[in-house]
Structure formats: structure tokens, C-alpha cells
Write a protein that holds these residues in place. Structure first.
Motif, PDB file in Angstrom:
ATOM      1  N   MET A   1      34.462  40.686  41.897  1.00  0.00           N
ATOM      2  CA  MET A   1      35.741  41.275  41.544  1.00  0.00           C
ATOM      3  C   MET A   1      36.839  40.268  41.888  1.00  0.00           C
ATOM      4  N   THR A   2      37.682  40.027  40.938  1.00  0.00           N
ATOM      5  CA  THR A   2      38.771  39.078  41.147  1.00  0.00           C
ATOM      6  C   THR A   2      39.926  39.758  41.869  1.00  0.00           C
ATOM      7  N   GLY A   3      40.860  38.953  42.306  1.00  0.00           N
ATOM      8  CA  GLY A   3      42.051  39.490  42.966  1.00  0.00           C
ATOM      9  C   GLY A   3      42.827  40.421  42.043  1.00  0.00           C
ATOM     10  N   ASP A   5      41.570  42.193  39.598  1.00  0.00           N
ATOM     11  CA  ASP A   5      40.798  43.434  39.471  1.00  0.00           C
ATOM     12  C   ASP A   5      41.040  44.354  40.674  1.00  0.00           C
ATOM     13  N   ARG A   6      41.072  43.746  41.862  1.00  0.00           N
ATOM     14  CA  ARG A   6      41.330  44.536  43.074  1.00  0.00           C
ATOM     15  C   ARG A   6      42.706  45.180  43.031  1.00  0.00           C
ATOM     16  N   ALA A   9      42.647  48.075  40.653  1.00  0.00           N
ATOM     17  CA  ALA A   9      41.932  49.204  41.251  1.00  0.00           C
ATOM     18  C   ALA A   9      42.793  49.895  42.298  1.00  0.00           C
ATOM     19  N   GLU A  10      43.474  49.113  43.127  1.00  0.00           N
ATOM     20  CA  GLU A  10      44.365  49.691  44.138  1.00  0.00           C
ATOM     21  C   GLU A  10      45.502  50.458  43.467  1.00  0.00           C
TER      22      GLU A  10
END
Length: 78
Positions: A1-3, A5-6, A9-10
Motif C-alpha cells: 500500500m502506497t502512502g 493509498d493509506r 483509506a484514512e
């Protein structure tokens, strides 16, 4: 998971949490308006708007007050 993507998601999680909180406040306001209607008759637009624009703490206070209030003023007293 890339930054990225994170972060997405957050953001989705935060959005869901905020949406649930807003939904709870809207639900509390709806119940209080229903209680006011049953006890005192259909509230004025001003009273309904006041209830709909209130936060959780204020709605909870008013929900407690409606149990013993004999007038709308008693519910909304400072």
C-alpha cells in the motif's frame, strides 16, 4: 500500500465516522422534534430550526428537560 493509498483509506474512515456522528445528531433532533410535537403541538419553524442546528450536548439537555417541562420556554431556557 502506497502512502497515497493509506491517505485515501484514512480519509474514507474519517468520512464514515463523521457521517455517523452527523446521522446521530440528526436522529436526536428528529426525536426531540417529535416529542415536542406530541407534547406541545407542531413547533414553529424557528423552534424546529433551533433544534436541527443544535449539537449533541444541547440536544441531550433539551431531551432531559422535555420530560418535566410544561412549556417550550422551560426546554430552551439558558
Amino acid at each position: 500500500m502506497t502512502g497515497a493509498d493509506r491517505l485515501r483509506a484514512e480519509g474514507r474512515v474519517e468520512g464514515r465516522v463523521e457521517g455517523r456522528a452527523e446521522g446521530r445528531v440528526e436522529g436526536e433532533a428528529k426525536v426531540l422534534i417529535r416529542q415536542i410535537t406530541r407534547k406541545f403541538g407542531i413547533p414553529s419553524a424557528q423552534v424546529a430550526d433551533t433544534v436541527r442546528s443544535a449539537g449533541t450536548a444541547q440536544l441531550e439537555l433539551w431531551a432531559d428537560r422535555i420530560l418535566t417541562a410544561t412549556t417550550l420556554d422551560e426546554i430552551f431556557a439558558p
